[in-house]
Motif scaffolding. Sequence first.
Motif, mmCIF file in Angstrom:
data_model
loop_
_atom_site.group_PDB
_atom_site.id
_atom_site.type_symbol
_atom_site.label_atom_id
_atom_site.label_comp_id
_atom_site.label_asym_id
_atom_site.label_seq_id
_atom_site.Cartn_x
_atom_site.Cartn_y
_atom_site.Cartn_z
ATOM 1 N N SER A 96 0.794 -1.239 0.000
ATOM 2 C CA SER A 96 0.000 0.000 0.000
ATOM 3 C C SER A 96 0.820 1.278 0.000
ATOM 4 O O SER A 96 0.255 2.366 0.178
ATOM 5 C CB SER A 96 -0.948 -0.010 1.210
ATOM 6 N N SER A 133 -13.492 -0.171 -8.057
ATOM 7 C CA SER A 133 -14.285 0.710 -7.192
ATOM 8 C C SER A 133 -15.267 1.453 -8.081
ATOM 9 O O SER A 133 -14.850 2.173 -8.992
ATOM 10 C CB SER A 133 -13.369 1.705 -6.473
ATOM 11 N N SER A 134 -16.551 1.263 -7.831
ATOM 12 C CA SER A 134 -17.531 1.926 -8.708
ATOM 13 C C SER A 134 -17.648 3.411 -8.382
ATOM 14 O O SER A 134 -18.089 4.192 -9.216
ATOM 15 C CB SER A 134 -18.883 1.231 -8.629
ATOM 16 N N SER A 135 -17.229 3.805 -7.159
ATOM 17 C CA SER A 135 -17.355 5.230 -6.805
ATOM 18 C C SER A 135 -16.087 6.012 -7.134
ATOM 19 O O SER A 135 -16.140 7.227 -7.289
ATOM 20 C CB SER A 135 -17.666 5.364 -5.318
ATOM 21 N N ARG A 162 -7.150 -8.113 5.002
ATOM 22 C CA ARG A 162 -7.194 -6.636 5.000
ATOM 23 C C ARG A 162 -7.560 -6.123 3.618
ATOM 24 O O ARG A 162 -7.135 -6.686 2.607
ATOM 25 C CB ARG A 162 -5.821 -6.125 5.406
ATOM 26 N N ASN A 164 -7.728 -2.650 1.093
ATOM 27 C CA ASN A 164 -7.322 -1.251 0.847
ATOM 28 C C ASN A 164 -7.842 -0.797 -0.511
ATOM 29 O O ASN A 164 -8.047 -1.610 -1.413
ATOM 30 C CB ASN A 164 -5.802 -1.121 0.786
#
Length: 360
Positions: A96, A133-135, A162, A164
């Motif tokens: 990340s 991620s659709s947003s 986890r 992210n």
Amino acid sequence: MTDWTDPDTFAQALENADTREKGNYFEDFAEGDLLAHDLGLTLSRPGNEGWMSQTLNHDPAYWRTDAAHERGFDEPPIHPDYLTAATLGITVEDLSEKGGYFLGRTDVRFPGAPVYPGTELRVESEVVSTATSSSRPEYGIVTWRTRGKDAQTDDVLCSYERTNMIPRREPVATDGSGAAASGSEDEAADGPDLPAEFVVPDGGYFEDFVDALERAADRDAAVAYRHERGRTQDDVTVAALPLATLNTAKQHHNVDVMADSPSGDIVTYGDVTRSTALGHARSDERTWREVGFDDEQFHTFVAAGDTVYAFTRVLEAEDEVSRGASDRAGTVRFEHIAFNQDDEPVYSGTRTAEIRKRSD
Ligand SMILES: C/C(=C\C(=O)SCCNC(=O)CCNC(=O)[C@H](O)C(C)(C)COP(=O)(O)OP(=O)(O)OC[C@H]1O[C@@H](n2cnc3c(N)ncnc32)[C@H](O)[C@@H]1OP(=O)(O)O)C(=O)O
């Protein structure tokens, strides 16, 4: 001869230079990939005490030999919170460091025997899933299963899953369907649906939680309370603690880069926020042993100057323990919510812990 340190020359040199980037983009992860993290650290007593003192975790079994012996440990062990934070910290460089958001974690477990100072930690992760991620078209969502192991014996000491948000190299087109407003219309019209009464346990022993749950049963009541302590975030909690776990996320130590981010500043490592809230909760109970954590979420950023408080809801209590004798402790499941000085939730998660019996 060119003086490369002349400010105009150097500004041009910086403009012409490619950056040797750190971290991986979303596209670099594929389901099933295994990553053996190169970094590692020795879980030491000073490291443990640094983490525990700054997050107000004062359980004497992790500080004093006589209290550790009384709890069945050979010496004060490494606390599960520090073990979890160190395991995650080591993964950041590969998973990340590129940026993005730590959305949540679940199934945090400690399958091995107690972990003692001097244990060398080696960590590996497997990509469980990747999703669009659709947003947020500039991000993807990645879930990993991570295992922190004893580098000498290969025993798994800490394991969790986890999730992210990770920046994409190239944004994708999405339908934006994930950006819907939260909260139902019914909730907006009727106000929050909370029990009429909040019951508070009389003490911090297992029997006190059982008694409080019995008092709340069959009534419009919940066992729920807030803890008094708060911890204002400072340079130590925001930058020093994550760096001590080898966490290279720029979110915690690079003010220059973070000035242009949504938070506008460096932010607290999620595990510091969580340990602080858990420390407040543990100060009002007689913890025997941590069993596990589930459904952990980080709702909004915590930054320097913010104060972390905690709220607890007791969900259930069972008169048994997974290891050892149940005459000493029983098992309680909690929901803990960390919140800031504006009463906004910043972290939530469920926790299963063995709590000492009064008769012990
Ligand atoms: C370690 C480490 C870094 C850190 O410690 S950073 C500090 C801890 N984390 C934070 O401070 C994050 C704080 N959270 C936020 O600011 C917001 O929650 C956030 C991340 C901006 C998201 O806000 P939204 O209102 O946009 O939230 P949504 O509920 O709409 O979620 C966005 C999409 O993510 C999906 N999602 C959320 N939670 C999970 C989850 N636990 N598992 C899987 N997916 C999740 C959600 O479904 C949304 O998906 P869309 O397809 O609709 O985009 C480090 O380096 O790791």
